[in-house]
Design an enzyme around this catalytic site. Structure first.
Site, PDB file in Angstrom:
ATOM      1  N   LYS A   1      38.456  37.171  49.084  1.00  0.00           N
ATOM      2  CA  LYS A   1      37.726  36.673  47.851  1.00  0.00           C
ATOM      3  C   LYS A   1      38.424  37.701  46.719  1.00  0.00           C
ATOM      4  CE  LYS A   1      34.369  40.279  48.665  1.00  0.00           C
ATOM      5  NZ  LYS A   1      33.174  40.617  49.896  1.00  0.00           N
TER       6      LYS A   1
ATOM      7  N   ARG B   1      20.041  41.333  49.046  1.00  0.00           N
ATOM      8  CA  ARG B   1      21.152  40.651  48.013  1.00  0.00           C
ATOM      9  C   ARG B   1      21.019  39.240  48.460  1.00  0.00           C
ATOM     10  NH1 ARG B   1      27.337  42.572  47.839  1.00  0.00           N
ATOM     11  NH2 ARG B   1      27.237  41.335  49.893  1.00  0.00           N
TER      12      ARG B   1
ATOM     13  N   TYR C   1      44.693  60.133  22.667  1.00  0.00           N
ATOM     14  CA  TYR C   1      43.356  59.893  21.985  1.00  0.00           C
ATOM     15  C   TYR C   1      42.220  61.105  22.121  1.00  0.00           C
ATOM     16  CZ  TYR C   1      44.737  55.307  20.810  1.00  0.00           C
ATOM     17  OH  TYR C   1      45.465  54.046  20.533  1.00  0.00           O
TER      18      TYR C   1
ATOM     19  N   MET D   1      45.143  52.094  26.507  1.00  0.00           N
ATOM     20  CA  MET D   1      45.413  50.846  26.882  1.00  0.00           C
ATOM     21  C   MET D   1      46.482  50.317  27.682  1.00  0.00           C
ATOM     22  SD  MET D   1      45.021  47.354  24.461  1.00  0.00           S
ATOM     23  CE  MET D   1      43.454  47.368  24.155  1.00  0.00           C
TER      24      MET D   1
HETATM   25  C1  LIG Z   1      33.483  41.479  50.656  1.00  0.00           C
HETATM   26  C2  LIG Z   1      32.617  41.064  51.886  1.00  0.00           C
HETATM   27  C3  LIG Z   1      32.959  41.558  53.249  1.00  0.00           C
HETATM   28  C4  LIG Z   1      34.232  42.588  53.235  1.00  0.00           C
HETATM   29  O1  LIG Z   1      33.753  43.788  53.151  1.00  0.00           O
HETATM   30  P1  LIG Z   1      34.922  44.910  53.348  1.00  0.00           P
HETATM   31  O2  LIG Z   1      33.902  46.281  52.815  1.00  0.00           O
HETATM   32  O3  LIG Z   1      36.014  44.747  52.072  1.00  0.00           O
HETATM   33  O4  LIG Z   1      35.465  45.006  54.487  1.00  0.00           O
HETATM   34  C5  LIG Z   1      32.374  41.340  54.333  1.00  0.00           C
HETATM   35  N1  LIG Z   1      31.124  40.418  54.271  1.00  0.00           N
HETATM   36  C6  LIG Z   1      30.725  39.894  53.215  1.00  0.00           C
HETATM   37  C7  LIG Z   1      29.350  39.034  53.182  1.00  0.00           C
HETATM   38  C8  LIG Z   1      31.418  40.365  52.160  1.00  0.00           C
HETATM   39  O5  LIG Z   1      30.820  40.042  50.660  1.00  0.00           O
END
Ligand SMILES: *Cc1c(COP(=O)(O)O)cnc(C)c1O
Length: 365
Positions: A41, A135, A260, A308
């Site tokens: 993802k 979640r 800065y 930046m």
């Molecule tokens: C992103 C995600 C993972 C992978 O998690 P990692 O900690 O990066 O291994 C696995 N399962 C779900 C549902 C996720 O959203």
């Protein structure tokens, strides 16, 4: 000298694809009996979707959040199972799932209603149980009715079971993980569908959660999923190296301030370097003075506030540093986890937040 006109801002993200393959074999070593769903993802955690998928083609499946990215994978010729981690959001998307043979997480009643009303047959789904992360997923109370509804829907082909752990990264999280696991085991007892529970941290820490499908993300990219072990200790190798160069040097006197707000003030005369890398490249603005950085392969520290487009480094103890000296912000020789920890975040965020303006250069195929 190269033609000065061809020179450009020197920041780059070098993506070593052979390290993805290496880290995948590490996952296999930790979970020899499970199928591996590589989580790609968010543009493969910032590494680039298609290059990453190609390097991970030996995985047994992919998991992703974005429908358009899943379709890109199919169009690029990947035939793996592809799981959409948040499922689908409208009836219209069901036609796309069917057309591209995509698997969806079903975590909400509204999705079951869309599936019931759908004329598309043969969809594969993972039904998600909320075991305590709160979640996504059906509550333990709703679960049996949700699964009965799904089983009654002609649209469904393969049904699998999943949940997600909230505390697998925490060295003191064992009790919480086991509580989630017990909830999962109780609620799914007697069902014989494939199960998927473990993210990277659980793959390493909790082998009894592996079951049929594991879902590694961060460990594939070579960062540590655990707060008490380094990536190196786990046998993981960094895939992304964020590199740049010195584009200026300054000799400053005792009492001079840098950047800065003048957050850093020299207590003695010193030499500093300016690196073409800033928060608009994805380097965290909250990295404090002292955050490690490699110049000419030698470890030094950032000084003052991150700008930046630039940051400043201490050259006091660096040999032969000059304009164009190479700088590594994170990656090979400088774990991204160290930068993340100092900036009060996690490697995930730094990798995903690599800015589009940073050119990615691929090697290792
Ligand atoms: C992103 C995600 C993972 C992978 O998690 P990692 O900690 O990066 O291994 C696995 N399962 C779900 C549902 C996720 O959203």
């Amino acid at each position: 000298m190269p033609d000065a006109k061809l020179k450009s801002r020197p920041i780059q993200a070098l993506i070593d694809l052979s390290k993805l393959e290496h880290n995948l074999t590490v996952v296999r070593r930790y979970a020899p009996n499970a199928r591996i769903m590589a989580v790609i993802k968010a543009n493969a955690y910032g590494h680039g979707l298609l290059h990453t998928a190609q390097a991970l083609k030996k995985a047994d499946g992919f998991a992703i959040s974005e429908l358009n990215a899943a379709i890109r994978l199919r169009n690029a010729g990947f035939h793996h199972p592809i799981l959409l981690l948040e499922g689908f959001f409208s009836t219209a998307e069901l036609a796309q799932l069917k057309r591209y043979h995509l698997t969806a997480v079903v975590h909400h009643r509204a999705q079951i209603e869309m599936l019931s009303a759908s004329e598309h047959k043969g969809l594969d789904v993972f039904i998600k149980l909320n075991t305590g992360m709160n979640r996504l997923g059906f509550s333990p109370k709703e679960f049996s009715s949700a699964i009965q509804s799904l089983k009654a829907i002609a649209a469904i082909n393969q049904l699998s079971l999943m949940t997600h752990f909230a505390d697998a990264d925490d060295p003191n999280g064992q009790e919480k993980v086991n509580k989630q696991l017990q909830c999962f085991n109780t609620i799914t007892a007697g069902l014989n569908q494939p199960r998927s529970l473990a993210n990277s941290a659980a793959i390493i820490r909790y082998p009894h959660t592996h079951h049929e499908w594991v879902r590694p993300g961060i460990m594939l990219y070579g960062a540590s999923p655990l707060t008490d072990k380094t990536a190196d200790e786990l046998g993981l190798k960094p895939v992304m190296t964020l590199s740049s160069k010195l584009i200026a040097t300054q000799n400053i006197k005792a009492g001079d301030r840098v950047g800065y707000g003048g957050l850093f003030q020299a207590i003695r005369p010193m030499r500093i370097g300016i690196v073409a890398c800033g928060y608009a490249d994805g380097y965290p603005r909250h990295a404090p003075t002292g955050t490690p950085v490699l110049v000419n392969g030698q470890r030094t520290r950032t000084i003052g506030r991150i700008s930046m487009d630039m940051l400043a480094v201490d050259l006091s103890h660096i040999d032969n540093s000059e304009m164009d000296s190479p700088v590594v912000l994170w990656g090979k020789g400088q774990p991204v986890d160290e930068i993340a920890q100092l900036a009060d975040t996690v490697s995930y965020e730094l990798l995903c937040a690599l800015a589009p303006r940073v050119t990615k250069k691929y090697s290792g195929t």
